[in-house]
Design a protein around this motif. Sequence first.
Motif, short mmCIF file in Angstrom:
data_model
loop_
_atom_site.label_atom_id
_atom_site.label_comp_id
_atom_site.label_asym_id
_atom_site.label_seq_id
_atom_site.Cartn_x
_atom_site.Cartn_y
_atom_site.Cartn_z
N MET A 131 3.81 2.81 0.86
CA MET A 131 3.64 1.52 1.05
C MET A 131 3.27 1.04 0.00
O MET A 131 2.91 1.31 -0.82
CB MET A 131 2.91 1.95 1.90
CG MET A 131 1.50 0.08 2.58
SD MET A 131 0.53 0.56 3.90
CE MET A 131 1.22 0.55 5.30
N THR A 132 3.95 -0.16 0.01
CA THR A 132 3.73 -1.25 -1.16
C THR A 132 2.90 -2.17 -0.47
O THR A 132 3.31 -3.04 0.17
CB THR A 132 4.85 -1.54 -2.36
OG1 THR A 132 5.97 -2.52 -1.18
CG2 THR A 132 5.35 0.30 -2.62
N PHE A 133 2.31 -3.25 -2.21
CA PHE A 133 1.49 -4.19 -1.17
C PHE A 133 1.97 -4.83 -2.52
O PHE A 133 2.32 -5.03 -3.33
CB PHE A 133 -0.13 -4.45 -1.51
CG PHE A 133 -0.93 -3.20 -0.42
CD1 PHE A 133 -0.47 -3.60 0.61
CD2 PHE A 133 -0.93 -1.33 -0.67
CE1 PHE A 133 -1.35 -2.68 1.83
CE2 PHE A 133 -1.08 -0.78 0.23
CZ PHE A 133 -1.34 -1.33 1.29
N PRO A 134 1.97 -6.72 -1.96
CA PRO A 134 1.90 -7.91 -3.20
C PRO A 134 0.76 -7.73 -3.70
O PRO A 134 -0.49 -7.08 -4.03
CB PRO A 134 1.97 -8.93 -2.06
CG PRO A 134 1.08 -8.65 -0.78
CD PRO A 134 1.18 -7.08 -0.73
N ALA A 135 1.37 -8.58 -5.02
CA ALA A 135 0.06 -8.56 -6.52
C ALA A 135 -1.68 -9.27 -5.89
O ALA A 135 -2.14 -8.58 -6.06
CB ALA A 135 0.50 -9.75 -7.41
N ASN A 136 -0.75 -10.21 -4.44
CA ASN A 136 -2.35 -10.78 -3.89
C ASN A 136 -2.21 -9.65 -3.11
O ASN A 136 -1.35 -9.92 -2.04
CB ASN A 136 -2.47 -12.16 -3.73
CG ASN A 136 -2.38 -12.74 -4.82
OD1 ASN A 136 -3.16 -12.74 -5.57
ND2 ASN A 136 -1.64 -14.11 -4.67
N LEU A 137 -3.91 -9.26 -2.53
CA LEU A 137 -3.88 -8.23 -1.15
C LEU A 137 -3.72 -8.81 -0.19
O LEU A 137 -5.09 -10.00 -0.53
CB LEU A 137 -4.88 -6.95 -1.28
CG LEU A 137 -4.81 -6.09 -2.79
CD1 LEU A 137 -5.67 -4.86 -2.77
CD2 LEU A 137 -3.11 -5.20 -1.84
N PRO A 138 -3.35 -8.86 0.91
CA PRO A 138 -4.04 -9.17 2.23
C PRO A 138 -5.38 -9.31 2.72
O PRO A 138 -5.91 -7.49 2.57
CB PRO A 138 -2.41 -8.90 3.33
CG PRO A 138 -2.46 -7.88 2.58
CD PRO A 138 -2.59 -7.40 0.98
#
Length: 67
Positions: free
Chosen positions: A1-8
Amino acid sequence: MTFPANLPTIRELTEQLIHEALIRTNNNQSAAAKLLGITQSALSRCLGNACMSRETGIQKQKASENT
């Protein structure tokens, strides 16, 4: 799983998970709750905005007062 720079936010993730579970179960709340590992009543509360954070509720209230 990868996340964008700004976490949700937790709220955003919760909304996305609930939305996906409802899609996968053709809007069957009992089946969606089972997929999510929660009770159907907990899912119903979330759908009724009980999962909304206090801060978000205050922001919505202020926005409605300004209109």
